[in-house]
Design a protein around this motif. Structure first.
Motif, PDB file in Angstrom:
ATOM      1  N   MET A  19       0.807  -1.215   0.000  1.00 41.06           N
ATOM      2  CA  MET A  19       0.000   0.000   0.000  1.00 41.06           C
ATOM      3  C   MET A  19       0.842   1.267   0.000  1.00 41.06           C
ATOM      4  O   MET A  19       0.356   2.336  -0.351  1.00 41.06           O
ATOM      5  CB  MET A  19      -0.912   0.016   1.232  1.00 41.06           C
ATOM      6  N   GLN A  22       0.862   3.349  -3.107  1.00 39.20           N
ATOM      7  CA  GLN A  22      -0.392   4.067  -3.360  1.00 39.20           C
ATOM      8  C   GLN A  22      -0.485   5.336  -2.532  1.00 39.20           C
ATOM      9  O   GLN A  22      -0.988   6.356  -2.995  1.00 39.20           O
ATOM     10  CB  GLN A  22      -1.579   3.147  -3.057  1.00 39.20           C
ATOM     11  N   LEU A  23       0.023   5.315  -1.301  1.00 42.24           N
ATOM     12  CA  LEU A  23      -0.042   6.496  -0.435  1.00 42.24           C
ATOM     13  C   LEU A  23       1.032   7.520  -0.770  1.00 42.24           C
ATOM     14  O   LEU A  23       0.906   8.684  -0.403  1.00 42.24           O
ATOM     15  CB  LEU A  23       0.090   6.075   1.032  1.00 42.24           C
ATOM     16  N   TYR A  26       0.274  11.092  -2.210  1.00 38.46           N
ATOM     17  CA  TYR A  26      -0.410  12.105  -1.408  1.00 38.46           C
ATOM     18  C   TYR A  26       0.606  12.814  -0.516  1.00 38.46           C
ATOM     19  O   TYR A  26       1.400  12.180   0.169  1.00 38.46           O
ATOM     20  CB  TYR A  26      -1.521  11.475  -0.572  1.00 38.46           C
ATOM     21  N   CYS A  76      -6.918  17.763  -2.998  1.00 41.40           N
ATOM     22  CA  CYS A  76      -6.581  16.419  -3.459  1.00 41.40           C
ATOM     23  C   CYS A  76      -5.115  16.076  -3.224  1.00 41.40           C
ATOM     24  O   CYS A  76      -4.688  14.946  -3.505  1.00 41.40           O
ATOM     25  CB  CYS A  76      -6.916  16.276  -4.945  1.00 41.40           C
ATOM     26  N   LEU A  79      -4.860  13.275   2.146  1.00 43.88           N
ATOM     27  CA  LEU A  79      -5.851  12.268   2.535  1.00 43.88           C
ATOM     28  C   LEU A  79      -6.428  12.650   3.893  1.00 43.88           C
ATOM     29  O   LEU A  79      -5.694  13.066   4.791  1.00 43.88           O
ATOM     30  CB  LEU A  79      -5.203  10.894   2.620  1.00 43.88           C
ATOM     31  N   LYS A  99      -9.249   8.760   3.445  1.00 45.94           N
ATOM     32  CA  LYS A  99     -10.137   9.048   2.314  1.00 45.94           C
ATOM     33  C   LYS A  99      -9.549  10.186   1.482  1.00 45.94           C
ATOM     34  O   LYS A  99      -8.922  11.100   2.023  1.00 45.94           O
ATOM     35  CB  LYS A  99     -11.529   9.446   2.815  1.00 45.94           C
ATOM     36  N   ASP A 100      -9.783  10.124   0.159  1.00 49.16           N
ATOM     37  CA  ASP A 100      -9.265  11.175  -0.712  1.00 49.16           C
ATOM     38  C   ASP A 100     -10.216  12.365  -0.734  1.00 49.16           C
ATOM     39  O   ASP A 100     -11.202  12.415   0.024  1.00 49.16           O
ATOM     40  CB  ASP A 100      -9.005  10.634  -2.124  1.00 49.16           C
ATOM     41  N   ASN A 104     -13.498   9.059  -1.229  1.00 49.52           N
ATOM     42  CA  ASN A 104     -13.351   7.649  -1.553  1.00 49.52           C
ATOM     43  C   ASN A 104     -12.348   7.028  -0.582  1.00 49.52           C
ATOM     44  O   ASN A 104     -11.309   7.630  -0.280  1.00 49.52           O
ATOM     45  CB  ASN A 104     -12.841   7.478  -2.988  1.00 49.52           C
ATOM     46  N   GLU A 105     -12.658   5.832  -0.104  1.00 49.67           N
ATOM     47  CA  GLU A 105     -11.760   5.162   0.839  1.00 49.67           C
ATOM     48  C   GLU A 105     -10.516   4.660   0.102  1.00 49.67           C
ATOM     49  O   GLU A 105     -10.612   3.905  -0.854  1.00 49.67           O
ATOM     50  CB  GLU A 105     -12.484   4.004   1.521  1.00 49.67           C
ATOM     51  N   ILE A 106      -9.332   5.080   0.579  1.00 49.89           N
ATOM     52  CA  ILE A 106      -8.068   4.695  -0.032  1.00 49.89           C
ATOM     53  C   ILE A 106      -7.364   3.612   0.777  1.00 49.89           C
ATOM     54  O   ILE A 106      -6.725   2.724   0.229  1.00 49.89           O
ATOM     55  CB  ILE A 106      -7.143   5.925  -0.180  1.00 49.89           C
ATOM     56  N   PHE A 107      -7.490   3.689   2.103  1.00 47.97           N
ATOM     57  CA  PHE A 107      -6.779   2.719   2.954  1.00 47.97           C
ATOM     58  C   PHE A 107      -7.549   2.541   4.255  1.00 47.97           C
ATOM     59  O   PHE A 107      -8.115   3.486   4.793  1.00 47.97           O
ATOM     60  CB  PHE A 107      -5.368   3.220   3.245  1.00 47.97           C
TER      61      PHE A 107
END
Length: 281
Positions: A19, A22-23, A26, A76, A79, A99-100, A104-107
């Protein structure tokens, strides 16, 4: 308890490493001063604990009421951290959700639990356990290509006046008589001045550039640079045309168009101090 933590740690290390990429896109983690699960700010010190633990794990963390300028202009970039409280009568249970900007849930972290009866200590233990999910992530912010391009576009440019005025054509050289030895073969070339092909353009003279600032577009406004070049100040757009918010030398002010002139006004010693600026957009 120790066995459970060991099992959770082993289980989440692999997931955390997957993960982290993906983070990395941000730049910020935004922590609310008051989570939706509670009726008062920083209940059981949950906001304080969560901000501390994110910072400890290498994230750039801010409270929701103290956003930096780039994040305020573009939510944006960050998070939003949320705390889900799934506590029951016999145990405190929490999950950390990221959430972004579109919510939307990211993690989602693992569920942290505690059976301690004292609430503040119980929430501290449960939140610490849920943060096992963020350990070993090796988070490093990596801007997207669009963000990198924006940063490059906002860099000051070199201002040159070298080509502001066209160069005049060289003055034609005078011709002289070319004469041979005999009178019969003597020839002449005209020494009369020829008409120049140069066409005078309007406003050929260079206006005084002293104090002139150049407006370069940036996100939500402009940055003003001088001929050094050096960024002198930044202008933030408002909903009204020709009115900008300014932070100049650490003082907040306002730039407005008055009678065809740009006037900067800012507080100085209890009153407003106006200053005319020469700006080229």
């Amino acid at each position: 308890m120790k066995l459970r933590l060991l099992i959770l740690t082993v289980f989440t290390v692999g997931l955390s490493m997957q993960m982290s990429a993906q983070l990395n896109k941000y730049k910020y983690i935004i922590v609310p001063k008051q989570f939706d699960a509670f009726k008062s700010p920083n209940r059981h010190q949950t906001s304080t604990i969560i901000k501390h633990l994110f910072t400890k794990n290498g994230f750039n963390v801010v409270y929701d009421d103290a956003l930096p300028v780039d994040l305020a202009n573009n939510r944006c970039l960050g998070l939003l951290a949320d705390l889900e409280d799934n506590s029951s009568l016999f145990a405190t249970k929490v999950v950390i959700v990221l959430k972004d900007c579109q919510l939307n849930e990211i993690f989602r972290s693992i569920e942290g639990r505690s059976k301690i009866k004292e609430f503040r200590t119980a929430y501290r233990e449960a939140v610490n356990e849920s943060f096992i999910s963020f350990e070993e992530m090796n988070y490093v912010y990596t801007p997207s290509k669009d963000e990198q391009k924006k940063t490059t576009d906002q860099q000051p440019v070199t201002v040159s006046f070298k080509n502001d005025v066209k160069q005049l054509e060289e003055k034609p050289k005078e011709h002289v008589i070319v004469q041979e030895a005999t009178p019969e073969n003597q020839t002449y070339k005209s020494v009369e001045p020829k008409e120049s092909s140069y066409v005078k353009t309007e406003n050929a003279e260079v206006p005084s550039q002293k104090g002139l600032l150049y407006a370069q577009p940036i996100e939500n406004g402009y940055q003003l640079v001088d001929s050094t070049p050096k960024v002198v100040m930044k202008l933030m757009k408002t909903s009204v045309e020709n009115i900008f918010l300014v932070n100049h030398d650490g003082r907040n002010g306002m730039l407005t168009m008055q009678d065809g002139k740009w006037i900067l006004e800012y507080a100085d010693g209890g009153g407003k101090k106006p200053k005319e600026l020469n700006i080229k957009f």
